[in-house]
Design a protein around this motif. Structure first.
Motif, mmCIF file in Angstrom:
data_model
loop_
_atom_site.group_PDB
_atom_site.id
_atom_site.type_symbol
_atom_site.label_atom_id
_atom_site.label_comp_id
_atom_site.label_asym_id
_atom_site.label_seq_id
_atom_site.Cartn_x
_atom_site.Cartn_y
_atom_site.Cartn_z
ATOM 1 N N PRO A 116 -25.002 -68.261 53.278
ATOM 2 C CA PRO A 116 -25.905 -67.214 52.762
ATOM 3 C C PRO A 116 -26.067 -67.272 51.242
ATOM 4 C CG PRO A 116 -24.390 -66.305 54.368
ATOM 5 C CD PRO A 116 -23.928 -67.695 54.100
ATOM 6 N N PHE A 117 -24.961 -67.619 50.549
ATOM 7 C CA PHE A 117 -25.044 -67.773 49.090
ATOM 8 C C PHE A 117 -26.022 -68.886 48.734
ATOM 9 C CE2 PHE A 117 -23.890 -69.748 45.127
ATOM 10 C CZ PHE A 117 -23.611 -68.689 44.269
ATOM 11 N N ASN A 118 -25.898 -70.038 49.406
ATOM 12 C CA ASN A 118 -26.800 -71.157 49.166
ATOM 13 C C ASN A 118 -28.245 -70.775 49.434
ATOM 14 O OD1 ASN A 118 -25.509 -73.368 48.132
ATOM 15 N ND2 ASN A 118 -25.366 -74.509 50.034
ATOM 16 N N ASP A 119 -28.463 -70.051 50.515
ATOM 17 C CA ASP A 119 -29.825 -69.662 50.882
ATOM 18 C C ASP A 119 -30.448 -68.756 49.831
ATOM 19 O OD1 ASP A 119 -29.606 -71.125 53.201
ATOM 20 O OD2 ASP A 119 -29.084 -69.411 54.459
ATOM 21 N N LYS A 120 -29.635 -67.899 49.233
ATOM 22 C CA LYS A 120 -30.188 -66.966 48.240
ATOM 23 C C LYS A 120 -30.320 -67.593 46.855
ATOM 24 C CE LYS A 120 -29.944 -62.560 45.986
ATOM 25 N NZ LYS A 120 -29.497 -61.163 45.990
ATOM 26 N N TYR A 121 -29.248 -68.271 46.418
ATOM 27 C CA TYR A 121 -29.221 -68.750 45.033
ATOM 28 C C TYR A 121 -29.624 -70.213 44.875
ATOM 29 C CZ TYR A 121 -26.695 -64.470 43.742
ATOM 30 O OH TYR A 121 -26.328 -63.172 43.508
ATOM 31 N N GLY A 122 -29.669 -70.966 45.966
ATOM 32 C CA GLY A 122 -30.059 -72.367 45.879
ATOM 33 C C GLY A 122 -28.892 -73.325 45.904
ATOM 34 N N PHE A 123 -29.174 -74.579 46.288
ATOM 35 C CA PHE A 123 -28.128 -75.574 46.461
ATOM 36 C C PHE A 123 -27.455 -75.963 45.150
ATOM 37 C CE2 PHE A 123 -30.627 -76.216 50.343
ATOM 38 C CZ PHE A 123 -29.610 -76.186 51.279
ATOM 39 N N SER A 124 -28.193 -75.890 44.051
ATOM 40 C CA SER A 124 -27.616 -76.285 42.770
ATOM 41 C C SER A 124 -26.442 -75.389 42.402
ATOM 42 C CB SER A 124 -28.682 -76.227 41.674
ATOM 43 O OG SER A 124 -28.120 -76.565 40.426
ATOM 44 N N ARG A 125 -26.606 -74.089 42.555
ATOM 45 C CA ARG A 125 -25.516 -73.171 42.247
ATOM 46 C C ARG A 125 -24.390 -73.320 43.280
ATOM 47 N NH1 ARG A 125 -26.378 -66.823 40.583
ATOM 48 N NH2 ARG A 125 -28.350 -67.688 39.823
ATOM 49 N N GLY A 126 -24.769 -73.578 44.516
ATOM 50 C CA GLY A 126 -23.759 -73.814 45.552
ATOM 51 C C GLY A 126 -22.920 -75.040 45.260
ATOM 52 N N ASP A 127 -23.564 -76.109 44.776
ATOM 53 C CA ASP A 127 -22.827 -77.327 44.417
ATOM 54 C C ASP A 127 -21.826 -77.065 43.304
ATOM 55 O OD1 ASP A 127 -24.141 -78.799 46.318
ATOM 56 O OD2 ASP A 127 -25.481 -79.833 44.932
ATOM 57 N N GLU A 128 -22.194 -76.209 42.366
ATOM 58 C CA GLU A 128 -21.274 -75.891 41.266
ATOM 59 C C GLU A 128 -20.026 -75.184 41.784
ATOM 60 O OE1 GLU A 128 -21.421 -76.859 38.075
ATOM 61 O OE2 GLU A 128 -23.123 -78.048 38.797
ATOM 62 N N ILE A 129 -20.194 -74.355 42.808
ATOM 63 C CA ILE A 129 -19.036 -73.669 43.391
ATOM 64 C C ILE A 129 -18.121 -74.674 44.094
ATOM 65 C CG2 ILE A 129 -18.344 -72.100 45.260
ATOM 66 C CD1 ILE A 129 -20.573 -70.258 44.418
ATOM 67 N N ILE A 130 -18.715 -75.625 44.827
ATOM 68 C CA ILE A 130 -17.909 -76.642 45.511
ATOM 69 C C ILE A 130 -17.142 -77.481 44.499
ATOM 70 C CG2 ILE A 130 -18.049 -78.762 46.878
ATOM 71 C CD1 ILE A 130 -20.304 -77.424 48.462
ATOM 72 N N LYS A 131 -17.796 -77.861 43.406
ATOM 73 C CA LYS A 131 -17.100 -78.628 42.360
ATOM 74 C C LYS A 131 -15.973 -77.807 41.739
ATOM 75 C CE LYS A 131 -20.920 -79.963 40.140
ATOM 76 N NZ LYS A 131 -21.769 -80.662 39.140
ATOM 77 N N MET A 132 -16.237 -76.530 41.518
ATOM 78 C CA MET A 132 -15.198 -75.662 40.964
ATOM 79 C C MET A 132 -14.005 -75.584 41.909
ATOM 80 S SD MET A 132 -15.241 -71.550 40.227
ATOM 81 C CE MET A 132 -15.251 -71.191 41.983
ATOM 82 N N LEU A 133 -14.264 -75.411 43.209
ATOM 83 C CA LEU A 133 -13.180 -75.336 44.182
ATOM 84 C C LEU A 133 -12.370 -76.631 44.190
ATOM 85 C CD1 LEU A 133 -11.606 -74.049 46.472
ATOM 86 C CD2 LEU A 133 -13.437 -74.754 48.047
ATOM 87 N N GLY A 134 -13.053 -77.765 44.114
ATOM 88 C CA GLY A 134 -12.361 -79.051 44.068
ATOM 89 C C GLY A 134 -11.443 -79.158 42.867
ATOM 90 N N ARG A 135 -11.904 -78.670 41.722
ATOM 91 C CA ARG A 135 -11.079 -78.722 40.508
ATOM 92 C C ARG A 135 -9.881 -77.784 40.614
ATOM 93 N NH1 ARG A 135 -16.269 -78.974 38.012
ATOM 94 N NH2 ARG A 135 -16.223 -76.732 37.629
ATOM 95 N N ILE A 136 -10.107 -76.594 41.167
ATOM 96 C CA ILE A 136 -9.008 -75.635 41.322
ATOM 97 C C ILE A 136 -7.906 -76.212 42.202
ATOM 98 C CG2 ILE A 136 -8.363 -73.413 42.350
ATOM 99 C CD1 ILE A 136 -11.129 -72.364 41.494
ATOM 100 N N ILE A 137 -8.310 -76.740 43.355
ATOM 101 C CA ILE A 137 -7.318 -77.299 44.280
ATOM 102 C C ILE A 137 -6.558 -78.444 43.617
ATOM 103 C CG2 ILE A 137 -7.024 -78.578 46.442
ATOM 104 C CD1 ILE A 137 -9.342 -76.918 47.580
ATOM 105 N N MET A 138 -7.292 -79.349 42.979
ATOM 106 C CA MET A 138 -6.653 -80.499 42.346
ATOM 107 C C MET A 138 -5.667 -80.061 41.264
ATOM 108 S SD MET A 138 -8.362 -83.736 40.320
ATOM 109 C CE MET A 138 -8.942 -82.677 38.987
ATOM 110 N N ASN A 139 -6.093 -79.170 40.387
ATOM 111 C CA ASN A 139 -5.246 -78.768 39.262
ATOM 112 C C ASN A 139 -3.992 -78.032 39.722
ATOM 113 O OD1 ASN A 139 -7.041 -79.884 37.440
ATOM 114 N ND2 ASN A 139 -8.138 -77.968 37.081
ATOM 115 N N ILE A 140 -4.142 -77.128 40.671
ATOM 116 C CA ILE A 140 -2.994 -76.323 41.089
ATOM 117 C C ILE A 140 -2.037 -77.148 41.943
ATOM 118 C CG2 ILE A 140 -2.270 -74.297 42.409
ATOM 119 C CD1 ILE A 140 -4.840 -72.931 41.514
ATOM 120 N N VAL A 141 -2.570 -77.930 42.879
ATOM 121 C CA VAL A 141 -1.694 -78.753 43.725
ATOM 122 C C VAL A 141 -0.901 -79.729 42.875
ATOM 123 C CG1 VAL A 141 -1.684 -80.579 45.481
ATOM 124 C CG2 VAL A 141 -3.064 -78.528 45.839
ATOM 125 N N ARG A 142 -1.560 -80.388 41.932
ATOM 126 C CA ARG A 142 -0.867 -81.369 41.101
ATOM 127 C C ARG A 142 0.117 -80.710 40.139
ATOM 128 N NH1 ARG A 142 -5.569 -85.895 39.728
ATOM 129 N NH2 ARG A 142 -5.712 -86.697 41.872
#
Length: 314
Positions: free
Chosen positions: A165-191
């Protein structure tokens, strides 16, 4: 499945050296002396790797093969040149190739260079282009290799709630930024929590996995969820944050209210259960993720089942 290799050389001795070096590996090797004939076969079959003897070839013949790399369909096809011992790096600039081997090192290095080239391409193909985390093929291999070694570890499977629903409202570009942010969070905290022996993978979309020691994964997951749930608010418009929800369209095409996005994580471990295959462990983590999505507060669930027990979750 055997990998296809095409070797092109006008020198029978070089062909024999290639054969002797690679014959005991799981490769399907075809040999050609004529470059045009080889090119026809390459275009028809698209082999995994091409070995080209440049010592006994004309420049025009080499470029017939070299130019294939301009076509995206051949982008993952490996090209290795066999070159003279006095080959210099300046000669490299005009060639779209992946590696080269000097003729004097052919017997000693060919097998290693071929294997490394295949490994490199597999890593490239398996890497998610958005987050640069390793993808599904590598994830499966990693889980299976740890199970085969008898290593005790925990697997977490994370994905986002209300992402579509977020992607549908705000667009894929903003959705991609959230996915990249999540990837960075997981990587930084796990490591940070486990500097050695961890693993992080991006299955695709908003689905991630990470592997840690069982005794560390719960506290790490709590921290990941907390940080994500705080940062994701920055991606919403102020009006929607004030309301605490967005209005979007559900999968049935109907307007619906969706809460602010959250992260859900399912965790399992072979500390409690025996897994023989990566798919069994992935399925168990996915089941726990479904449990976590129903939990309004903690948003994570841990599989503490033994093989004959029912699920217990936190």
């Amino acid at each position: 499945m055997s990998k296809k290799i095409i070797a092109i050389s006008k020198n029978e001795k070089i062909k024999q050296l290639i054969s002797n070096t690679l014959e005991y590996n799981n490769y399907e090797i075809s040999y050609y002396s004529d470059f045009k004939k080889a090119l026809e076969i390459i275009c028809q079959e698209i082999p995994n790797l091409i070995l080209i003897d440049t010592i006994n070839a004309q420049v025009s013949e080499i470029f017939l093969i070299n130019n294939l790399k301009y076509d995206p369909i051949f982008i993952s096809m490996i090209i290795i040149f066999i070159v003279a011992d006095d080959f210099t790096c300046d000669n490299w600039k005009n060639n779209l190739i992946d590696d080269y081997i000097r003729i004097g090192s052919l017997v000693k290095e060919l097998k290693m260079r071929v294997e490394l080239s295949f490994e490199r391409v597999e890593r490239m193909i398996a890497t998610n282009p958005l987050t640069r985390h390793t993808g599904n093929l590598v994830i499966q291999k990693e889980i299976q290799s740890r199970l085969d070694r008898g290593e005790i570890f925990a697997l977490a499977y994370a994905d986002l709630d209300n992402f579509k629903p977020f992607n549908d409202k705000y667009g894929f570009s903003r959705g991609d930024e959230i996915i990249k942010m999540l990837g960075r969070i997981i990587m930084n905290i796990v490591r940070t929590e486990q500097p050695h022996g961890n693993f992080i993978g991006h299955i695709g979309g908003d689905d991630f996995v990470y592997i840690m020691k069982p005794e560390l994964i719960e506290s790490t997951t709590i921290r990941i969820i907390e940080i994500f749930n705080n940062l994701v608010r920055n991606f919403y418009d102020i009006e929607d944050l004030k309301k605490g929800y967005i209005e979007s369209v559900n999968r049935q095409g109907e307007k619906q209210i969706f809460p602010i996005m959250t992260l859900s994580v399912g965790i399992t471990s072979n500390k409690y259960r025996k897994f023989n295959h990566f798919s069994e462990m992935a399925e168990a983590a996915s089941e726990m993720k479904s449990v976590a999505k129903k939990n309004q507060y903690s948003k994570y669930a841990i599989d503490r089942r033994k093989n004959s027990e029912q699920s217990k979750s936190l």
